[in-house]
Design a protein around this motif. Structure first.
Motif, PDB file in Angstrom:
ATOM      1  N   ASP A   1       0.820  -1.220   0.000  1.00  0.00           N
ATOM      2  CA  ASP A   1       0.000   0.000   0.000  1.00  0.00           C
ATOM      3  C   ASP A   1       0.845   1.258   0.000  1.00  0.00           C
ATOM      4  N   ILE A   2       1.919   1.234   0.794  1.00  0.00           N
ATOM      5  CA  ILE A   2       2.719   2.444   0.971  1.00  0.00           C
ATOM      6  C   ILE A   2       3.327   2.896  -0.360  1.00  0.00           C
TER       7      ILE A   2
ATOM      8  N   ILE B   1       1.917   2.239  -3.400  1.00  0.00           N
ATOM      9  CA  ILE B   1       0.770   2.773  -4.159  1.00  0.00           C
ATOM     10  C   ILE B   1       0.462   4.196  -3.698  1.00  0.00           C
ATOM     11  N   SER B   2       0.559   4.427  -2.402  1.00  0.00           N
ATOM     12  CA  SER B   2       0.200   5.752  -1.874  1.00  0.00           C
ATOM     13  C   SER B   2       1.162   6.836  -2.350  1.00  0.00           C
ATOM     14  N   ARG B   3       2.357   6.449  -2.770  1.00  0.00           N
ATOM     15  CA  ARG B   3       3.306   7.459  -3.262  1.00  0.00           C
ATOM     16  C   ARG B   3       3.132   7.763  -4.749  1.00  0.00           C
TER      17      ARG B   3
END
Lengths: 206, 206
Positions: free
Chosen positions: B8-9, B11-13
Protein backbone atom coordinates in the motif's frame (compact mmCIF):
# COMPACT_ATOMS: atom_id res chain seq x y z
CA UNK A 1 12.57 11.29 23.15
CA UNK A 2 15.12 12.25 20.53
CA UNK A 3 13.88 13.98 17.39
CA UNK A 4 16.87 12.99 15.38
CA UNK A 5 16.11 9.29 15.64
CA UNK A 6 12.33 9.10 15.19
CA UNK A 7 11.38 8.62 11.55
CA UNK A 8 8.82 10.95 9.94
CA UNK A 9 6.65 7.98 9.06
CA UNK A 10 6.14 7.20 12.75
CA UNK A 11 5.32 10.80 13.58
CA UNK A 12 2.82 10.81 10.72
CA UNK A 13 0.92 7.92 12.32
CA UNK A 14 0.61 9.43 15.81
CA UNK A 15 -2.22 11.84 14.88
CA UNK A 16 -4.16 8.85 13.52
CA UNK A 17 -3.74 7.04 16.81
CA UNK A 18 -4.79 10.17 18.67
CA UNK A 19 -7.95 10.59 16.59
CA UNK A 20 -8.96 6.95 17.10
CA UNK A 21 -8.29 7.13 20.83
CA UNK A 22 -10.40 10.28 21.18
CA UNK A 23 -13.19 8.56 19.31
CA UNK A 24 -12.97 5.65 21.80
CA UNK A 25 -12.98 8.13 24.67
CA UNK A 26 -16.07 9.83 23.26
CA UNK A 27 -17.68 6.38 23.36
CA UNK A 28 -16.78 6.23 27.06
CA UNK A 29 -14.20 3.47 26.73
CA UNK A 30 -11.45 3.59 29.36
CA UNK A 31 -8.83 1.16 28.07
CA UNK A 32 -7.81 -0.34 24.75
CA UNK A 33 -5.21 -2.69 23.30
CA UNK A 34 -2.87 -2.44 20.36
CA UNK A 35 -5.00 -5.15 18.71
CA UNK A 36 -8.22 -3.17 19.13
CA UNK A 37 -6.63 0.13 18.11
CA UNK A 38 -5.02 -1.55 15.12
CA UNK A 39 -8.32 -3.06 14.00
CA UNK A 40 -10.01 0.37 14.10
CA UNK A 41 -7.25 2.09 12.16
CA UNK A 42 -6.10 -0.68 9.84
CA UNK A 43 -2.52 -0.86 11.15
CA UNK A 44 -1.00 -3.97 12.71
CA UNK A 45 -0.86 -4.25 16.49
CA UNK A 46 2.87 -4.90 16.26
CA UNK A 47 3.38 -1.64 14.36
CA UNK A 48 1.42 0.34 16.92
CA UNK A 49 3.41 -1.15 19.81
CA UNK A 50 6.66 -0.48 17.98
CA UNK A 51 5.68 3.13 17.15
CA UNK A 52 4.61 3.96 20.70
CA UNK A 53 7.66 2.28 22.25
CA UNK A 54 9.78 5.01 20.64
CA UNK A 55 8.37 7.43 23.18
CA UNK A 56 8.24 5.36 26.34
CA UNK A 57 6.19 2.68 28.05
CA UNK A 58 2.52 3.55 27.67
CA UNK A 59 0.81 0.18 28.01
CA UNK A 60 0.80 -2.63 30.55
CA UNK A 61 1.11 -6.30 29.66
CA UNK A 62 -2.37 -7.78 30.07
CA UNK A 63 -4.34 -4.58 30.76
CA UNK A 64 -3.39 -2.60 27.63
CA UNK A 65 -3.48 1.19 27.34
CA UNK A 66 -5.27 3.66 29.56
CA UNK A 67 -6.99 5.75 26.87
CA UNK A 68 -7.01 9.09 28.73
CA UNK A 69 -3.33 8.71 29.65
CA UNK A 70 -2.26 7.76 26.14
CA UNK A 71 -4.24 10.70 24.69
CA UNK A 72 -2.44 13.07 27.04
CA UNK A 73 0.93 11.60 26.12
CA UNK A 74 0.26 11.85 22.38
CA UNK A 75 -1.00 15.41 22.72
CA UNK A 76 2.18 16.30 24.52
CA UNK A 77 4.43 14.55 21.99
CA UNK A 78 2.63 16.24 19.08
CA UNK A 79 2.55 19.55 20.98
CA UNK A 80 -1.20 19.94 20.59
CA UNK A 81 -1.93 20.26 24.31
CA UNK A 82 -1.73 23.98 23.49
CA UNK A 83 -3.70 25.84 20.80
CA UNK A 84 -1.85 26.89 17.63
CA UNK A 85 -2.95 29.96 15.71
CA UNK A 86 -3.46 29.51 11.98
CA UNK A 87 -3.65 31.92 9.05
CA UNK A 88 -5.76 30.94 6.02
CA UNK A 89 -4.80 32.36 2.63
CA UNK A 90 -7.25 32.27 -0.28
CA UNK A 91 -10.94 32.86 0.33
CA UNK A 92 -12.37 30.67 -2.40
CA UNK A 93 -14.71 27.81 -1.49
CA UNK A 94 -12.02 25.82 0.30
CA UNK A 95 -10.70 28.81 2.25
CA UNK A 96 -14.26 29.64 3.29
CA UNK A 97 -14.82 26.09 4.44
CA UNK A 98 -11.63 25.99 6.47
CA UNK A 99 -12.19 29.40 8.04
CA UNK A 100 -15.47 28.17 9.44
CA UNK A 101 -14.41 24.56 10.04
CA UNK A 102 -15.64 23.24 13.39
CA UNK A 103 -13.31 20.24 13.41
CA UNK A 104 -10.29 22.10 14.85
CA UNK A 105 -11.99 22.37 18.22
CA UNK A 106 -10.01 20.45 20.83
CA UNK A 107 -7.53 19.26 18.19
CA UNK A 108 -4.97 21.98 18.98
CA UNK A 109 -5.78 24.65 16.38
CA UNK A 110 -7.79 27.75 15.70
CA UNK A 111 -7.96 30.04 12.70
CA UNK A 112 -7.15 33.62 13.68
CA UNK A 113 -6.54 35.46 10.40
CA UNK A 114 -7.70 35.13 6.77
CA UNK A 115 -6.30 36.68 3.60
CA UNK A 116 -7.16 37.16 -0.05
CA UNK A 117 -5.72 39.34 -2.82
CA UNK A 118 -9.08 40.00 -4.53
CA UNK A 119 -10.18 43.62 -3.85
CA UNK A 120 -13.78 42.39 -4.03
CA UNK A 121 -13.14 40.08 -1.07
CA UNK A 122 -10.73 42.16 1.02
CA UNK A 123 -12.58 43.85 3.88
CA UNK A 124 -15.51 41.44 3.56
CA UNK A 125 -16.58 39.00 6.24
CA UNK A 126 -15.90 35.24 6.29
CA UNK A 127 -17.20 33.52 9.39
CA UNK A 128 -15.90 35.60 12.29
CA UNK A 129 -13.12 37.16 10.24
CA UNK A 130 -12.61 40.26 8.17
CA UNK A 131 -10.66 39.26 5.05
CA UNK A 132 -7.27 40.99 4.99
CA UNK A 133 -5.26 41.95 1.94
CA UNK A 134 -2.48 39.50 1.06
CA UNK A 135 -0.26 42.59 0.77
CA UNK A 136 -0.42 42.84 4.57
CA UNK A 137 0.35 39.18 5.05
CA UNK A 138 4.06 39.32 5.83
CA UNK A 139 3.77 42.14 8.35
CA UNK A 140 0.63 40.80 10.02
CA UNK A 141 1.83 37.22 10.42
CA UNK A 142 5.27 38.28 11.55
CA UNK A 143 3.79 40.59 14.17
CA UNK A 144 1.44 37.95 15.55
CA UNK A 145 4.07 35.19 15.51
CA UNK A 146 1.82 32.73 13.65
CA UNK A 147 3.73 29.58 12.63
CA UNK A 148 1.01 27.67 10.74
CA UNK A 149 -0.85 28.50 7.56
CA UNK A 150 -3.40 26.82 5.33
CA UNK A 151 -2.93 27.59 1.67
CA UNK A 152 -6.10 27.62 -0.44
CA UNK A 153 -5.08 29.80 -3.38
CA UNK A 154 -5.10 28.64 -7.04
CA UNK A 155 -2.13 26.50 -8.10
CA UNK A 156 -0.78 29.37 -10.19
CA UNK A 157 -0.41 31.60 -7.12
CA UNK A 158 0.61 28.93 -4.61
CA UNK A 159 4.40 29.25 -4.83
CA UNK A 160 4.37 33.05 -4.65
CA UNK A 161 2.15 33.03 -1.58
CA UNK A 162 4.30 30.29 -0.06
CA UNK A 163 7.33 32.55 -0.44
CA UNK A 164 5.47 35.28 1.44
CA UNK A 165 4.49 32.87 4.20
CA UNK A 166 8.09 31.73 4.56
CA UNK A 167 9.24 35.35 4.66
CA UNK A 168 6.67 35.98 7.39
CA UNK A 169 8.14 33.22 9.55
CA UNK A 170 5.56 30.47 8.93
CA UNK A 171 7.11 27.04 9.57
CA UNK A 172 4.30 24.68 8.62
CA UNK A 173 1.96 24.92 5.63
CA UNK A 174 -1.09 22.80 4.96
CA UNK A 175 -1.40 23.03 1.20
CA UNK A 176 -4.75 22.61 -0.56
CA UNK A 177 -3.44 23.80 -3.94
CA UNK A 178 -2.86 20.87 -6.31
CA UNK A 179 0.85 21.66 -6.73
CA UNK A 180 4.16 20.71 -5.11
CA UNK A 181 5.72 23.64 -3.23
CA UNK A 182 9.37 24.54 -2.78
CA UNK A 183 10.27 25.60 0.75
CA UNK A 184 13.59 26.10 2.52
CA UNK A 185 14.91 23.71 5.17
CA UNK A 186 13.07 24.18 8.44
CA UNK A 187 9.69 24.73 6.78
CA UNK A 188 7.34 21.77 6.40
CA UNK A 189 4.47 21.24 3.97
CA UNK A 190 1.62 18.75 4.20
CA UNK A 191 -0.62 18.28 1.17
CA UNK A 192 -4.36 17.86 1.34
CA UNK A 193 -5.18 17.21 -2.28
CA UNK A 194 -8.44 15.32 -2.80
CA UNK A 195 -7.24 13.95 -6.16
CA UNK A 196 -4.31 12.29 -4.41
CA UNK A 197 -6.62 10.69 -1.86
CA UNK A 198 -8.86 9.39 -4.64
CA UNK A 199 -5.97 8.18 -6.79
CA UNK A 200 -4.70 6.14 -3.84
CA UNK A 201 -7.91 4.14 -4.02
CA UNK A 202 -8.67 3.77 -7.73
CA UNK A 203 -5.68 1.44 -8.09
CA UNK A 204 -7.67 -1.12 -6.14
CA UNK A 205 -10.94 -0.69 -8.06
CA UNK A 206 -12.07 -2.73 -11.05
CA UNK B 1 2.14 -6.19 -12.07
CA UNK B 2 0.72 -8.25 -9.22
CA UNK B 3 -1.56 -6.48 -6.75
CA UNK B 4 -0.92 -9.00 -4.01
CA UNK B 5 2.75 -8.12 -3.79
CA UNK B 6 2.84 -4.32 -4.06
CA UNK B 7 2.63 -2.70 -0.62
CA UNK B 8 0.00 0.00 0.00
CA UNK B 9 2.72 2.44 0.97
CA UNK B 10 4.18 2.29 -2.55
CA UNK B 11 0.77 2.77 -4.16
CA UNK B 12 0.20 5.75 -1.87
CA UNK B 13 3.31 7.46 -3.26
CA UNK B 14 2.46 7.04 -6.95
CA UNK B 15 -0.10 9.88 -7.03
CA UNK B 16 2.56 12.16 -5.53
CA UNK B 17 4.96 11.23 -8.32
CA UNK B 18 2.22 11.78 -10.87
CA UNK B 19 1.38 15.25 -9.54
CA UNK B 20 5.03 16.32 -9.54
CA UNK B 21 5.55 14.97 -13.07
CA UNK B 22 2.49 16.82 -14.34
CA UNK B 23 3.81 19.98 -12.78
CA UNK B 24 7.12 19.47 -14.61
CA UNK B 25 5.23 18.83 -17.83
CA UNK B 26 3.28 22.05 -17.36
CA UNK B 27 6.64 23.78 -17.14
CA UNK B 28 7.52 22.22 -20.52
CA UNK B 29 10.16 19.88 -19.21
CA UNK B 30 10.58 16.68 -21.25
CA UNK B 31 12.75 14.46 -19.07
CA UNK B 32 13.62 14.14 -15.40
CA UNK B 33 15.69 11.97 -13.08
CA UNK B 34 14.93 10.19 -9.83
CA UNK B 35 17.25 12.72 -8.16
CA UNK B 36 15.34 15.71 -9.52
CA UNK B 37 11.93 14.18 -8.85
CA UNK B 38 13.06 13.24 -5.36
CA UNK B 39 14.28 16.75 -4.62
CA UNK B 40 10.91 18.22 -5.66
CA UNK B 41 8.89 15.77 -3.57
CA UNK B 42 11.19 15.22 -0.62
CA UNK B 43 11.66 11.48 -1.18
CA UNK B 44 15.03 9.84 -1.83
CA UNK B 45 16.02 9.03 -5.41
CA UNK B 46 16.66 5.43 -4.35
CA UNK B 47 13.11 5.13 -3.00
CA UNK B 48 11.62 6.48 -6.21
CA UNK B 49 13.64 4.06 -8.35
CA UNK B 50 12.68 1.18 -6.09
CA UNK B 51 8.98 2.13 -6.13
CA UNK B 52 8.82 2.50 -9.91
CA UNK B 53 10.80 -0.69 -10.52
CA UNK B 54 7.85 -2.61 -9.05
CA UNK B 55 5.92 -1.84 -12.22
CA UNK B 56 8.56 -2.18 -14.93
CA UNK B 57 11.46 -0.35 -16.47
CA UNK B 58 10.48 3.30 -16.96
CA UNK B 59 13.82 5.06 -16.99
CA UNK B 60 17.05 4.77 -18.94
CA UNK B 61 20.50 4.79 -17.36
CA UNK B 62 21.97 8.20 -18.12
CA UNK B 63 18.94 9.85 -19.77
CA UNK B 64 16.45 9.38 -16.92
CA UNK B 65 12.68 9.34 -17.35
CA UNK B 66 10.64 10.58 -20.28
CA UNK B 67 8.05 12.67 -18.41
CA UNK B 68 5.13 12.17 -20.81
CA UNK B 69 5.72 8.43 -20.94
CA UNK B 70 6.01 8.07 -17.16
CA UNK B 71 2.83 10.12 -16.68
CA UNK B 72 0.96 7.81 -19.03
CA UNK B 73 2.28 4.73 -17.25
CA UNK B 74 1.34 6.06 -13.81
CA UNK B 75 -2.12 7.07 -15.02
CA UNK B 76 -2.62 3.54 -16.31
CA UNK B 77 -1.33 1.92 -13.12
CA UNK B 78 -3.57 4.13 -10.97
CA UNK B 79 -6.47 3.70 -13.42
CA UNK B 80 -6.98 7.42 -13.82
CA UNK B 81 -6.60 7.45 -17.60
CA UNK B 82 -10.38 7.25 -17.46
CA UNK B 83 -12.76 9.60 -15.58
CA UNK B 84 -14.34 8.30 -12.37
CA UNK B 85 -17.73 9.59 -11.27
CA UNK B 86 -18.00 10.79 -7.67
CA UNK B 87 -20.91 11.40 -5.32
CA UNK B 88 -20.54 14.07 -2.62
CA UNK B 89 -22.57 13.68 0.56
CA UNK B 90 -23.07 16.62 2.92
CA UNK B 91 -23.56 20.12 1.52
CA UNK B 92 -21.93 22.10 4.30
CA UNK B 93 -18.97 24.37 3.49
CA UNK B 94 -16.66 21.50 2.64
CA UNK B 95 -19.20 19.71 0.46
CA UNK B 96 -19.89 22.96 -1.37
CA UNK B 97 -16.17 23.48 -1.93
CA UNK B 98 -15.66 19.97 -3.28
CA UNK B 99 -18.74 20.08 -5.50
CA UNK B 100 -17.29 23.12 -7.26
CA UNK B 101 -13.60 22.12 -6.97
CA UNK B 102 -11.71 22.77 -10.18
CA UNK B 103 -8.73 20.61 -9.21
CA UNK B 104 -10.26 17.32 -10.40
CA UNK B 105 -9.89 18.35 -14.01
CA UNK B 106 -7.52 16.02 -15.80
CA UNK B 107 -6.84 14.14 -12.58
CA UNK B 108 -9.31 11.37 -13.36
CA UNK B 109 -12.42 12.49 -11.49
CA UNK B 110 -15.64 14.43 -11.76
CA UNK B 111 -18.44 15.06 -9.31
CA UNK B 112 -21.76 13.90 -10.77
CA UNK B 113 -24.16 13.82 -7.83
CA UNK B 114 -24.53 15.65 -4.49
CA UNK B 115 -26.64 14.78 -1.46
CA UNK B 116 -27.81 16.26 1.82
CA UNK B 117 -30.46 15.27 4.36
CA UNK B 118 -31.48 18.84 5.26
CA UNK B 119 -34.90 19.64 3.74
CA UNK B 120 -33.76 23.28 3.44
CA UNK B 121 -30.94 22.18 1.12
CA UNK B 122 -32.57 19.34 -0.82
CA UNK B 123 -33.73 20.58 -4.21
CA UNK B 124 -31.44 23.60 -4.03
CA UNK B 125 -28.54 24.28 -6.38
CA UNK B 126 -24.84 23.79 -5.59
CA UNK B 127 -22.59 24.60 -8.51
CA UNK B 128 -24.08 22.67 -11.45
CA UNK B 129 -25.94 20.24 -9.23
CA UNK B 130 -29.36 19.98 -7.71
CA UNK B 131 -28.95 18.68 -4.15
CA UNK B 132 -30.62 15.30 -3.78
CA UNK B 133 -32.12 13.84 -0.63
CA UNK B 134 -29.85 11.37 1.21
CA UNK B 135 -32.92 9.11 1.32
CA UNK B 136 -32.45 8.56 -2.41
CA UNK B 137 -28.74 7.88 -2.06
CA UNK B 138 -28.70 4.09 -2.13
CA UNK B 139 -31.02 3.79 -5.12
CA UNK B 140 -29.40 6.62 -7.09
CA UNK B 141 -25.79 5.54 -6.58
CA UNK B 142 -26.60 1.89 -7.21
CA UNK B 143 -28.39 2.77 -10.45
CA UNK B 144 -25.55 4.94 -11.74
CA UNK B 145 -22.83 2.50 -10.72
CA UNK B 146 -20.79 5.16 -8.88
CA UNK B 147 -17.88 3.61 -6.96
CA UNK B 148 -16.37 6.71 -5.31
CA UNK B 149 -17.81 9.08 -2.74
CA UNK B 150 -16.60 12.07 -0.77
CA UNK B 151 -18.05 12.24 2.71
CA UNK B 152 -18.52 15.75 4.15
CA UNK B 153 -21.19 15.18 6.78
CA UNK B 154 -20.73 15.93 10.51
CA UNK B 155 -18.80 13.31 12.50
CA UNK B 156 -21.98 12.23 14.25
CA UNK B 157 -23.60 11.20 10.93
CA UNK B 158 -20.51 9.86 9.18
CA UNK B 159 -20.80 6.17 10.06
CA UNK B 160 -24.52 6.00 9.19
CA UNK B 161 -23.94 7.62 5.80
CA UNK B 162 -20.94 5.35 5.25
CA UNK B 163 -23.18 2.33 5.79
CA UNK B 164 -25.55 3.70 3.12
CA UNK B 165 -22.66 4.26 0.71
CA UNK B 166 -21.44 0.70 1.25
CA UNK B 167 -24.97 -0.60 0.72
CA UNK B 168 -25.10 1.40 -2.52
CA UNK B 169 -21.96 -0.31 -3.84
CA UNK B 170 -19.41 2.45 -3.22
CA UNK B 171 -15.92 0.97 -2.91
CA UNK B 172 -13.80 4.01 -2.11
CA UNK B 173 -14.62 6.84 0.30
CA UNK B 174 -12.71 10.06 0.76
CA UNK B 175 -13.64 11.04 4.30
CA UNK B 176 -13.60 14.67 5.44
CA UNK B 177 -15.38 13.94 8.70
CA UNK B 178 -12.96 13.96 11.65
CA UNK B 179 -13.74 10.36 12.60
CA UNK B 180 -12.48 6.85 11.84
CA UNK B 181 -14.98 4.85 9.78
CA UNK B 182 -15.74 1.14 9.89
CA UNK B 183 -16.10 -0.43 6.46
CA UNK B 184 -16.23 -4.04 5.29
CA UNK B 185 -13.37 -5.72 3.43
CA UNK B 186 -13.24 -4.54 -0.16
CA UNK B 187 -14.14 -0.95 0.69
CA UNK B 188 -11.32 1.56 1.15
CA UNK B 189 -11.28 4.85 3.04
CA UNK B 190 -8.83 7.72 2.74
CA UNK B 191 -8.94 10.49 5.33
CA UNK B 192 -8.56 14.18 4.54
CA UNK B 193 -8.59 15.65 8.00
CA UNK B 194 -6.87 19.03 8.24
CA UNK B 195 -6.14 18.52 11.96
CA UNK B 196 -4.15 15.39 11.12
CA UNK B 197 -2.11 17.27 8.51
CA UNK B 198 -1.39 20.04 11.01
CA UNK B 199 -0.58 17.64 13.85
CA UNK B 200 1.98 15.96 11.61
CA UNK B 201 3.91 19.24 11.55
CA UNK B 202 3.53 20.67 15.07
CA UNK B 203 5.79 17.92 16.42
CA UNK B 204 8.65 19.64 14.61
CA UNK B 205 7.83 23.17 15.77
CA UNK B 206 9.22 24.91 18.83
Amino acid sequence: MNKQVIPDIIISRLPIYLRALRHMQAERKLTTSSQELGAVIGISAAQIRKDLSQFGEFGKQGTGYDIAFLIEQLREILKVGRVWDIAVVGMGDMGHALSRYQGFRDRGFRVVMVFDNDPAKVGGQVGHFVVRDTKELVAAIRKSGIKLAMLCVPASAAQDVTNLLVEAGVKAILNYAPISLSVPAGVRVQYLDPSIGLQRMTYYLD
